[in-house]
Scaffold this active site. Structure first.
Site, PDB file in Angstrom:
ATOM      1  N   GLN A 125       0.830  -1.205   0.000  1.00 56.99           N
ATOM      2  CA  GLN A 125       0.000   0.000   0.000  1.00 56.99           C
ATOM      3  C   GLN A 125       0.863   1.253   0.000  1.00 56.99           C
ATOM      4  O   GLN A 125       1.742   1.404   0.846  1.00 56.99           O
ATOM      5  CB  GLN A 125      -0.913   0.013   1.225  1.00 56.99           C
ATOM      6  CG  GLN A 125      -1.914   1.159   1.225  1.00 56.99           C
ATOM      7  CD  GLN A 125      -2.747   1.190   2.485  1.00 56.99           C
ATOM      8  OE1 GLN A 125      -2.230   1.510   3.555  1.00 56.99           O
ATOM      9  NE2 GLN A 125      -4.022   0.870   2.377  1.00 56.99           N
ATOM     10  N   GLY A 126       0.615   2.144  -0.942  1.00 54.23           N
ATOM     11  CA  GLY A 126       1.329   3.415  -1.015  1.00 54.23           C
ATOM     12  C   GLY A 126       0.376   4.574  -0.793  1.00 54.23           C
ATOM     13  O   GLY A 126      -0.010   5.245  -1.757  1.00 54.23           O
ATOM     14  N   SER A 128       0.233   6.632   2.765  1.00 57.62           N
ATOM     15  CA  SER A 128       0.762   7.643   3.689  1.00 57.62           C
ATOM     16  C   SER A 128       2.046   8.270   3.166  1.00 57.62           C
ATOM     17  O   SER A 128       2.831   7.644   2.443  1.00 57.62           O
ATOM     18  CB  SER A 128       1.033   7.019   5.062  1.00 57.62           C
ATOM     19  OG  SER A 128      -0.159   6.562   5.656  1.00 57.62           O
ATOM     20  N   SER A 160       3.343  -0.952   3.621  1.00 49.02           N
ATOM     21  CA  SER A 160       3.331  -2.327   4.115  1.00 49.02           C
ATOM     22  C   SER A 160       3.876  -3.300   3.075  1.00 49.02           C
ATOM     23  O   SER A 160       3.398  -3.333   1.941  1.00 49.02           O
ATOM     24  CB  SER A 160       1.897  -2.736   4.483  1.00 49.02           C
ATOM     25  OG  SER A 160       1.304  -1.820   5.364  1.00 49.02           O
ATOM     26  N   GLU A 243     -10.988  -2.360   4.981  1.00 48.27           N
ATOM     27  CA  GLU A 243     -10.033  -2.658   6.048  1.00 48.27           C
ATOM     28  C   GLU A 243     -10.652  -2.407   7.409  1.00 48.27           C
ATOM     29  O   GLU A 243     -10.378  -3.115   8.370  1.00 48.27           O
ATOM     30  CB  GLU A 243      -8.768  -1.820   5.878  1.00 48.27           C
ATOM     31  CG  GLU A 243      -7.706  -2.134   6.921  1.00 48.27           C
ATOM     32  CD  GLU A 243      -6.492  -1.245   6.822  1.00 48.27           C
ATOM     33  OE1 GLU A 243      -5.485  -1.579   7.460  1.00 48.27           O
ATOM     34  OE2 GLU A 243      -6.556  -0.214   6.133  1.00 48.27           O
TER      35      GLU A 243
END
Length: 390
Positions: A125-126, A128, A160, A243
């Site tokens: 996941q990109g 933040s 992550s 999520e």
């Protein structure tokens, strides 16, 4: 809210419980994401080949097309069995996959969904950035349209499993002049693209689950955009709603198991005065009973969320209630564990390492997927209808 399990559901539960007991890996999962990848993907493929992957995903893409309640039952039985965490497969299964199901093109679904379920590809996941964590919409990683590509420059953090991933769900700013929620695009990024620099981050517990990722003129085909250019915020909310919603059932069941383990640890760990065990403390016993009751309440709350999703088709803002409650409760569980297994007694508690590691991990429970303050804002504005936070 319908909490009734049909005979078909109960039969499904029995089958899931039996299969998990006979097939779950007995060996410990490695900590390092790169080392753990073969372990995680092999376990995912075993589930897929036996028909236990993508319970409520469309059958056209490798799922079983069963009910959302049966997906929830699978999460419950999975956690109850003690099966290993899905590890590096988490982002694909809980984020990217559900997002593509609801917002992706047919070509994107056909390309990625079967591979996610088979464990053929790993996602990261990109979202933040160093100055755009809690306020995700303020992200500044820039993407400019150049012909049939986006050219990306910028930085992400807390990505992550980046060092173990093949593909990334990436949020970029494509219109710097638009209101901050309007100029964002959700795009699929190949982690092998030239111009990527991945730098792992070591967490408090010594594990490197996260990374910094730098983008230097990274080219991504426009065909990889999910949704529309500049409509990425609504796509991202779909991602985060999943999520914060149904995917949390396994975590909730696992938290319940953790409370029961803490009860047993308290029964076995010597008290501070050496005259009994930690269980002899009346206050501690009350707190453990309260935690057990709150886990049960959280589970019921998530059932209510799943029941509503089954009616309306996708998670909504109410999922933030589950996310907030879970994070705060997780911290309280491990804070109490730190009191039970404290200095001078840790070596006498057989599973002291588990509690110390869990305590360190609990700090992120109210940060990941939106901080507790962000969750409260969402609940206030979108569930309770309060005025927007200034």
């Amino acid at each position: 809210m319908d909490l009734h399990f049909t005979p078909e559901d109960e039969s499904f539960r029995d089958q899931a419980r039996t299969w998990l007991e006979e097939n779950r890996p007995r060996e410990a999962r490695p900590d390092d994401p790169v080392v753990a990848r073969p372990f995680d993907t092999a376990w995912q493929r075993r589930q897929f080949e036996a028909g236990w992957a993508g319970i409520n995903w469309p059958s056209d893409y490798g799922g079983r097309n069963l009910s959302l309640m049966q997906q929830l039952i699978w999460y419950e039985e999975y956690a109850r069995s003690g099966a290993p965490t899905v590890g590096v497969c988490f982002v694909g299964l809980a984020h990217a996959g559900p997002t593509l199901i609801t917002r992706g093109t047919e070509q994107q679904k056909a390309e990625y969904l079967p591979k996610i379920l088979r464990g053929d590809i790993v996602w990261c996941q990109g979202f933040s950035e160093p100055d755009s964590g809690s306020d995700l919409a303020s992200l500044r990683t820039r993407a400019v349209v150049d012909g049939d590509h986006l050219v990306v420059n910028g930085q992400k953090i807390w990505t992550s499993y980046a060092q173990a991933a093949d593909v990334q769900e990436l949020l970029v700013r494509t219109d710097p002049d638009a209101p901050k929620h309007k100029g964002i695009t959700w795009v699929i990024n190949d982690m092998r693209n030239p111009g990527m620099d991945i730098r792992p981050i070591r967490n408090l517990n010594g594990v490197q689950d996260y990374s910094e990722v730098f983008y230097d003129n990274v080219r991504i085909p426009l065909s990889n955009v999910v949704g529309e250019i500049n409509d990425g915020w609504s796509v991202a909310m779909s991602t985060l709603s999943f999520e914060r919603g149904t995917a949390f059932m396994a975590d909730i069941v696992e938290l319940g198991r953790t409370v029961e383990e803490l009860v047993e640890t308290a029964r076995e760990t010597p008290s501070w005065d050496g005259k009994g065990t930690a269980w002899s403390d009346d206050h501690l016993r009350v707190e453990l009973c309260r935690l057990r009751a709150e886990v049960a309440s959280l589970r019921a709350l998530n059932y209510a969320t799943v029941s509503r999703v089954a009616r309306e088709g996708k998670p909504g803002a109410e999922a933030s209630i589950v996310r907030l409650y879970y994070g705060l409760l997780t911290q309280r569980v491990f804070h109490l564990a730190a009191q039970v297994v404290g200095p001078g007694r840790a070596e006498k508690a057989g599973n002291a390492a588990k509690w110390s590691r869990g305590y360190l991990n609990s700090f992120r429970a109210v940060i990941a997927a939106g901080t507790k303050d962000i969750q409260r804002t969402i609940i206030g504005e979108r569930v309770l209808g309060l005025p927007k936070d200034r």
